[in-house]
Design a protein around this motif. Structure first.
Motif, PDB file in Angstrom:
ATOM      1  N   ILE A 231       2.228   0.296  12.666  1.00 29.93           N
ATOM      2  CA  ILE A 231       3.306   0.683  12.153  1.00 29.93           C
ATOM      3  C   ILE A 231       4.357  -0.100  11.511  1.00 29.93           C
ATOM      4  O   ILE A 231       4.027  -1.781  11.980  1.00 29.93           O
ATOM      5  N   SER A 232       4.658  -0.174  10.135  1.00 26.72           N
ATOM      6  CA  SER A 232       5.079  -1.098   9.754  1.00 26.72           C
ATOM      7  C   SER A 232       6.850  -0.197   9.269  1.00 26.72           C
ATOM      8  O   SER A 232       7.260   0.651   9.797  1.00 26.72           O
TER       9      SER A 232
ATOM     10  N   SER B 177      12.102  -1.152   8.979  1.00 26.11           N
ATOM     11  CA  SER B 177      12.455  -1.275   7.957  1.00 26.11           C
ATOM     12  C   SER B 177      14.044  -1.536   8.091  1.00 26.11           C
ATOM     13  O   SER B 177      13.610   0.270   8.780  1.00 26.11           O
TER      14      SER B 177
ATOM     15  N   THR C 148      13.794   2.757  10.453  1.00 28.21           N
ATOM     16  CA  THR C 148      12.754   3.642   9.450  1.00 28.21           C
ATOM     17  C   THR C 148      11.804   3.108   9.671  1.00 28.21           C
ATOM     18  O   THR C 148      11.318   1.513   9.487  1.00 28.21           O
TER      19      THR C 148
ATOM     20  N   THR D 201       7.152   3.293   9.073  1.00 28.30           N
ATOM     21  CA  THR D 201       6.014   3.624   8.343  1.00 28.30           C
ATOM     22  C   THR D 201       4.867   4.439   9.128  1.00 28.30           C
ATOM     23  O   THR D 201       4.590   2.248   9.088  1.00 28.30           O
TER      24      THR D 201
ATOM     25  N   ARG E 271       0.750   4.270   8.781  1.00 31.60           N
ATOM     26  CA  ARG E 271      -0.538   4.026   8.285  1.00 31.60           C
ATOM     27  C   ARG E 271      -1.760   4.849   9.106  1.00 31.60           C
ATOM     28  O   ARG E 271      -1.853   3.171  10.077  1.00 31.60           O
TER      29      ARG E 271
ATOM     30  N   VAL F 174       0.011  12.419  12.021  1.00 33.28           N
ATOM     31  CA  VAL F 174      -0.572  11.305  10.784  1.00 33.28           C
ATOM     32  C   VAL F 174      -2.059  11.807  10.322  1.00 33.28           C
ATOM     33  O   VAL F 174      -3.008  11.564  11.262  1.00 33.28           O
TER      34      VAL F 174
ATOM     35  N   THR G 194      -0.472   8.528   5.496  1.00 33.72           N
ATOM     36  CA  THR G 194       0.731   7.913   5.756  1.00 33.72           C
ATOM     37  C   THR G 194       1.822   8.694   5.768  1.00 33.72           C
ATOM     38  O   THR G 194       2.419  10.155   5.090  1.00 33.72           O
ATOM     39  N   GLN G 195       3.222   8.521   6.921  1.00 28.84           N
ATOM     40  CA  GLN G 195       4.105   9.259   7.124  1.00 28.84           C
ATOM     41  C   GLN G 195       5.931   8.578   7.503  1.00 28.84           C
ATOM     42  O   GLN G 195       4.832   7.233   8.435  1.00 28.84           O
ATOM     43  N   THR G 196       6.155   8.439   7.411  1.00 28.74           N
ATOM     44  CA  THR G 196       7.503   8.152   7.122  1.00 28.74           C
ATOM     45  C   THR G 196       8.314   8.934   7.781  1.00 28.74           C
ATOM     46  O   THR G 196       8.827   9.576   7.377  1.00 28.74           O
TER      47      THR G 196
ATOM     48  N   THR H 299      12.552   8.204  10.328  1.00 27.87           N
ATOM     49  CA  THR H 299      13.721   7.497  11.222  1.00 27.87           C
ATOM     50  C   THR H 299      14.612   7.913  12.538  1.00 27.87           C
ATOM     51  O   THR H 299      14.148   8.778  11.602  1.00 27.87           O
TER      52      THR H 299
END
Length: 190
Positions: free
Chosen positions: A102-103, A105, A119, A121, A123, A156, A161-163, A165
């Protein structure tokens, strides 16, 4: 001599009367109506055949008719033992701690909706679809007290990849400095 012949005739007549039973008085039947049951041989005439029976039965019947059902025993039947058509392979290994996948932002607070926002993201590096259970916390930077939290469940696909919030409602009455943290990420096959 004439007398002697008369005697013989008289004796013969009496003997005949004695044999046939004629001339006896007071003879009664036994109450069966004069008929004798059973199949005795009392008559001198043979019984007549019933009428209407066929007398010309066929004589050319086939002699090679099948006799009964075919005989077999269960041992004659083929034996079948199912064999497994699959081979076992060990399941792929994966790291259940998904924090490295997870990243994050855009740690922010929206004053119009009174929501904290973060948020994320995700992977998925695995070769199979994975489900991520993600826990997020917002904390007051000066006192370290928790201001809000959220939990997101995200699926996922393999190498996908899934984003998403993460959000948490909180009405702030004064200007506050805060931090956004991904508290824990649990990852497992879907």
């Amino acid at each position: 001599m004439h007398r002697r012949s008369m005697r013989l005739v008289a004796v013969a007549a009496i003997g005949l009367l004695a044999l046939t039973g004629c001339g006896k008085k007071g003879r009664h039947s036994s109450g069966s109506g004069g008929f004798v049951s059973g199949g005795g041989s009392g008559g001198s005439e043979p019984l007549a055949s019933p009428s209407g029976l066929p007398t010309d039965l066929p004589t050319d019947l086939p002699t090679d008719l099948p006799s009964g059902l075919p005989s077999y025993t269960p041992s004659d039947l083929p034996s079948y033992t199912p064999s497994p058509s699959y081979s076992y392979s060990a399941p792929p290994t994966y790291n259940s701690d998904g924090r490295n996948d997870i990243s994050a932002s855009d740690c922010d607070y929206d004053e119009s909706t009174h929501e904290f926002q973060y948020t994320l993201t995700i992977r998925n590096p695995e070769t199979q679809t994975m489900r991520y259970g993600i826990s997020v916390k917002w904390s007051d930077q000066s006192s370290s007290s928790m201001l809000g939290s959220d939990y997101e469940s995200v699926t996922v696909s393999a190498s996908g990849t899934q984003t998403v919030t993460a959000t948490s409602y909180r009405y702030l009455t004064e200007q506050t400095s805060f931090t956004c943290n991904v508290d824990s990420v649990l990852k497992f096959p879907n």
